[in-house]
Design a protein around this motif. Structure first.
Motif, PDB file in Angstrom:
ATOM      1  N   MET A 148     -34.223   8.491   3.535  1.00  0.00           N
ATOM      2  CA  MET A 148     -33.962   7.650   4.687  1.00  0.00           C
ATOM      3  C   MET A 148     -34.974   7.925   5.812  1.00  0.00           C
ATOM      4  SD  MET A 148     -31.838   5.238   5.254  1.00  0.00           S
ATOM      5  CE  MET A 148     -30.330   4.674   5.907  1.00  0.00           C
ATOM      6  N   ASP A 149     -35.545   9.133   5.838  1.00  0.00           N
ATOM      7  CA  ASP A 149     -36.536   9.446   6.871  1.00  0.00           C
ATOM      8  C   ASP A 149     -37.753   8.525   6.792  1.00  0.00           C
ATOM      9  OD1 ASP A 149     -34.983  11.468   7.913  1.00  0.00           O
ATOM     10  OD2 ASP A 149     -36.007  13.066   6.806  1.00  0.00           O
ATOM     11  N   GLU A 150     -38.173   8.212   5.569  1.00  0.00           N
ATOM     12  CA  GLU A 150     -39.314   7.330   5.386  1.00  0.00           C
ATOM     13  C   GLU A 150     -39.025   5.937   5.943  1.00  0.00           C
ATOM     14  OE1 GLU A 150     -41.528   5.248   1.659  1.00  0.00           O
ATOM     15  OE2 GLU A 150     -41.096   7.389   1.468  1.00  0.00           O
ATOM     16  N   ILE A 151     -37.809   5.454   5.736  1.00  0.00           N
ATOM     17  CA  ILE A 151     -37.417   4.130   6.215  1.00  0.00           C
ATOM     18  C   ILE A 151     -37.354   4.099   7.735  1.00  0.00           C
ATOM     19  CG2 ILE A 151     -35.516   2.455   6.241  1.00  0.00           C
ATOM     20  CD1 ILE A 151     -35.040   3.481   3.299  1.00  0.00           C
ATOM     21  N   THR A 152     -36.808   5.143   8.343  1.00  0.00           N
ATOM     22  CA  THR A 152     -36.736   5.172   9.805  1.00  0.00           C
ATOM     23  C   THR A 152     -38.139   5.187  10.406  1.00  0.00           C
ATOM     24  OG1 THR A 152     -36.507   7.594   9.873  1.00  0.00           O
ATOM     25  CG2 THR A 152     -34.479   6.309   9.868  1.00  0.00           C
ATOM     26  N   THR A 153     -39.047   5.918   9.793  1.00  0.00           N
ATOM     27  CA  THR A 153     -40.432   5.958  10.276  1.00  0.00           C
ATOM     28  C   THR A 153     -41.100   4.598  10.116  1.00  0.00           C
ATOM     29  OG1 THR A 153     -40.608   8.304   9.735  1.00  0.00           O
ATOM     30  CG2 THR A 153     -42.677   7.085   9.994  1.00  0.00           C
ATOM     31  N   GLU A 154     -40.908   3.954   8.967  1.00  0.00           N
ATOM     32  CA  GLU A 154     -41.485   2.630   8.738  1.00  0.00           C
ATOM     33  C   GLU A 154     -40.967   1.623   9.753  1.00  0.00           C
ATOM     34  OE1 GLU A 154     -41.169   1.172   4.711  1.00  0.00           O
ATOM     35  OE2 GLU A 154     -41.624   3.154   3.917  1.00  0.00           O
ATOM     36  N   MET A 155     -39.665   1.648  10.013  1.00  0.00           N
ATOM     37  CA  MET A 155     -39.084   0.696  10.961  1.00  0.00           C
ATOM     38  C   MET A 155     -39.575   0.972  12.381  1.00  0.00           C
ATOM     39  SD  MET A 155     -37.499  -1.662   9.486  1.00  0.00           S
ATOM     40  CE  MET A 155     -36.929  -2.368  11.025  1.00  0.00           C
ATOM     41  N   ARG A 156     -39.616   2.232  12.789  1.00  0.00           N
ATOM     42  CA  ARG A 156     -40.122   2.578  14.125  1.00  0.00           C
ATOM     43  C   ARG A 156     -41.559   2.076  14.278  1.00  0.00           C
ATOM     44  NH1 ARG A 156     -39.279   6.380  18.257  1.00  0.00           N
ATOM     45  NH2 ARG A 156     -37.558   7.351  17.142  1.00  0.00           N
ATOM     46  N   VAL A 190     -37.595 -12.033  16.033  1.00  0.00           N
ATOM     47  CA  VAL A 190     -38.768 -11.203  15.751  1.00  0.00           C
ATOM     48  C   VAL A 190     -38.338  -9.906  15.069  1.00  0.00           C
ATOM     49  CG1 VAL A 190     -40.623  -9.845  16.801  1.00  0.00           C
ATOM     50  CG2 VAL A 190     -40.204 -12.182  17.585  1.00  0.00           C
ATOM     51  N   LEU A 191     -37.269  -9.294  15.566  1.00  0.00           N
ATOM     52  CA  LEU A 191     -36.788  -8.040  14.988  1.00  0.00           C
ATOM     53  C   LEU A 191     -36.291  -8.239  13.555  1.00  0.00           C
ATOM     54  CD1 LEU A 191     -35.013  -6.628  18.139  1.00  0.00           C
ATOM     55  CD2 LEU A 191     -37.164  -5.824  17.124  1.00  0.00           C
ATOM     56  N   ARG A 192     -35.654  -9.359  13.296  1.00  0.00           N
ATOM     57  CA  ARG A 192     -35.199  -9.659  11.934  1.00  0.00           C
ATOM     58  C   ARG A 192     -36.403  -9.850  11.012  1.00  0.00           C
ATOM     59  NH1 ARG A 192     -30.434 -11.706   9.857  1.00  0.00           N
ATOM     60  NH2 ARG A 192     -29.692 -12.126  11.961  1.00  0.00           N
ATOM     61  N   GLU A 193     -37.393 -10.621  11.458  1.00  0.00           N
ATOM     62  CA  GLU A 193     -38.597 -10.839  10.653  1.00  0.00           C
ATOM     63  C   GLU A 193     -39.315  -9.524  10.368  1.00  0.00           C
ATOM     64  OE1 GLU A 193     -41.084 -13.783  12.517  1.00  0.00           O
ATOM     65  OE2 GLU A 193     -39.456 -15.248  12.557  1.00  0.00           O
ATOM     66  N   LEU A 194     -39.439  -8.672  11.387  1.00  0.00           N
ATOM     67  CA  LEU A 194     -40.077  -7.369  11.197  1.00  0.00           C
ATOM     68  C   LEU A 194     -39.336  -6.535  10.164  1.00  0.00           C
ATOM     69  CD1 LEU A 194     -40.911  -6.261  14.845  1.00  0.00           C
ATOM     70  CD2 LEU A 194     -42.529  -6.639  12.997  1.00  0.00           C
ATOM     71  N   THR A 195     -38.024  -6.569  10.242  1.00  0.00           N
ATOM     72  CA  THR A 195     -37.201  -5.803   9.302  1.00  0.00           C
ATOM     73  C   THR A 195     -37.429  -6.293   7.880  1.00  0.00           C
ATOM     74  OG1 THR A 195     -35.536  -5.371  11.007  1.00  0.00           O
ATOM     75  CG2 THR A 195     -34.842  -5.112   8.713  1.00  0.00           C
ATOM     76  N   TYR A 196     -37.404  -7.606   7.695  1.00  0.00           N
ATOM     77  CA  TYR A 196     -37.574  -8.171   6.356  1.00  0.00           C
ATOM     78  C   TYR A 196     -39.005  -8.046   5.842  1.00  0.00           C
ATOM     79  CZ  TYR A 196     -32.873 -10.095   6.879  1.00  0.00           C
ATOM     80  OH  TYR A 196     -31.521 -10.256   7.061  1.00  0.00           O
ATOM     81  N   GLU A 197     -39.977  -7.934   6.731  1.00  0.00           N
ATOM     82  CA  GLU A 197     -41.356  -7.692   6.316  1.00  0.00           C
ATOM     83  C   GLU A 197     -41.546  -6.227   5.910  1.00  0.00           C
ATOM     84  OE1 GLU A 197     -43.878  -8.832   9.558  1.00  0.00           O
ATOM     85  OE2 GLU A 197     -43.433 -10.965   9.301  1.00  0.00           O
ATOM     86  N   THR A 198     -40.785  -5.347   6.534  1.00  0.00           N
ATOM     87  CA  THR A 198     -40.912  -3.909   6.297  1.00  0.00           C
ATOM     88  C   THR A 198     -40.079  -3.452   5.109  1.00  0.00           C
ATOM     89  OG1 THR A 198     -41.258  -3.607   8.677  1.00  0.00           O
ATOM     90  CG2 THR A 198     -40.731  -1.640   7.394  1.00  0.00           C
ATOM     91  N   LEU A 199     -38.880  -3.999   4.980  1.00  0.00           N
ATOM     92  CA  LEU A 199     -37.952  -3.635   3.910  1.00  0.00           C
ATOM     93  C   LEU A 199     -37.608  -4.878   3.102  1.00  0.00           C
ATOM     94  CD1 LEU A 199     -35.495  -1.528   6.104  1.00  0.00           C
ATOM     95  CD2 LEU A 199     -37.440  -0.679   4.783  1.00  0.00           C
ATOM     96  N   ALA A 200     -37.243  -4.706   1.873  1.00  0.00           N
ATOM     97  CA  ALA A 200     -36.843  -5.847   1.050  1.00  0.00           C
ATOM     98  C   ALA A 200     -35.577  -6.478   1.626  1.00  0.00           C
ATOM     99  CB  ALA A 200     -36.606  -5.405  -0.384  1.00  0.00           C
ATOM    100  N   GLU A 201     -35.627  -7.783   1.861  1.00  0.00           N
ATOM    101  CA  GLU A 201     -34.504  -8.487   2.484  1.00  0.00           C
ATOM    102  C   GLU A 201     -33.191  -8.250   1.751  1.00  0.00           C
ATOM    103  OE1 GLU A 201     -33.238 -12.994   3.876  1.00  0.00           O
ATOM    104  OE2 GLU A 201     -35.312 -12.597   3.310  1.00  0.00           O
ATOM    105  N   GLU A 202     -33.227  -8.206   0.433  1.00  0.00           N
ATOM    106  CA  GLU A 202     -31.983  -8.030  -0.332  1.00  0.00           C
ATOM    107  C   GLU A 202     -31.387  -6.629  -0.174  1.00  0.00           C
ATOM    108  OE1 GLU A 202     -35.507  -7.370  -3.053  1.00  0.00           O
ATOM    109  OE2 GLU A 202     -34.921  -8.992  -1.729  1.00  0.00           O
TER     110      GLU A 202
END
Length: 81
Positions: free
Chosen positions: A1-9, A42-54
């Protein structure tokens, strides 16, 4: 989960937003952004660009008042990656 938090930040900060805090609780991610007017779209788009939407469940954007009286935008969702 640390990798995901870093990617999202990194993704959110690359759009010029200042991230105040990123926390996780089991599979739930919560990101506090120092901008009461941050765009939910914008935040939703960023999230889906960073992580798989599903893998993003229950995406939510809201605001909260901090102890110092500031208003932050908060993104939260469950991640099942």
């Amino acid at each position: 989960m640390d990798e995901i938090t870093t990617e999202m930040r990194d993704a959110i900060e690359s759009e010029g937003y200042e991230v105040d805090d990123v926390t996780t609780n089991r599979d739930k991610l919560r990101i506090s952004i120092r901008d009461p007017e941050a765009s939910g779209e914008v935040l939703r788009e960023l999230t889906y660009e960073t992580l798989a939407e599903e893998d993003v469940l229950g995406f939510n954007v809201t605001t909260e008042s901090t102890a110092s009286g500031e208003i932050n935008t908060v993104v939260s969702f469950r991640y099942r990656g």
